[in-house]
Motif scaffolding. Structure first.
Motif: not given
Length: 217
Positions: A10-34
């Motif tokens: 996960l950290r590797r995947a987001l490193a390039d995003v962060r280095n490109a100064e892109k904004r990261i949004g996060f939605v924490p869930t326990m699944g079974y989405l609605h």
């Protein structure tokens, strides 16, 4: 869309995003989405360049006689919904990835966690605060999105974020309801028809109180 199960990946995947100064949004869930979860994802996509959704049924927020083993799970369905909603990354760790052997450090919330739900579920918000803090450290988002339905949880997380100096903006999104007014929840599937009908008293009472306050004001 990537599905990631390990923190290091996960950290590797987001490193390039962060280095490109892109904004990261996060939605924490326990699944079974609605549709409530999809509203959080939509809010993130509107204001962020990359949206990460975690799917993790957190064992530390369940009491000994609660529904951890039967909490609804359907990862294939969740994955399809996230893909259709434009999610960039699903983070779906195992319990061992979040709580490795000999784990013993927890976040202990204060007075905000004691009344209401906290009074009936001892240790619940300790588990919530701990897992959210860990997920925040793993994802390191700019913004995290939560539903107003879980009002006390939002208050506890907002307080924790301020108290621990976490550089994350907490955004709450209005509750998404069924056509009859019932707040959407993954646990609604537990309700039999009679319980489902009785549960409407909650939303009806809240709306009646809001109307009364508006009339009073």
């Amino acid at each position: 869309m990537k599905v990631i199960t390990k923190v290091a990946e996960l950290r590797r995947a987001l490193a390039d995003v962060r280095n490109a100064e892109k904004r990261i949004g996060f939605v924490p869930t326990m699944g079974y989405l609605h549709d409530g979860h999809l509203a959080l994802i939509s809010a993130s996509r509107e204001h962020c360049d990359v949206t990460v959704v975690s799917i993790f049924v957190n064992p530390t927020q369940f009491g000994p006689n609660e529904d951890l083993s039967r909490y609804p799970r359907d990862f294939a369905r969740d994955e399809a919904l996230c893909g259709s909603a434009g999610v960039s990354i699903i983070f779906a760790p195992s319990a061992e990835e979040i709580y490795p052997a000999q784990f013993e450090s927890f976040v202990e919330p204060g007075e905000l966690a004691k009344p209401l739900c906290g009074a009936f579920r001892p240790g619940h918000f300790r588990g919530v605060a701990t897992v959210v803090c860990k997920l925040f450290n793993m994802v390191q988002p700019d913004v995290a999105y939560f539903g107003q339905k879980d009002f006390q949880q939002c208050a506890v997380i907002r307080r924790m974020t301020v108290d621990l100096n976490l550089p994350i903006e907490i955004v709450t999104v209005p509750t998404v309801r069924e056509p009859d007014g019932l707040a959407m929840s993954s646990r609604n599937r537990y309700l039999c028809p009679e319980e489902r009908d009785r549960s409407l008293a909650i939303s009806r009472g809240l709306f009646a109180a809001a109307r009364a306050m508006a009339d009073f004001g």
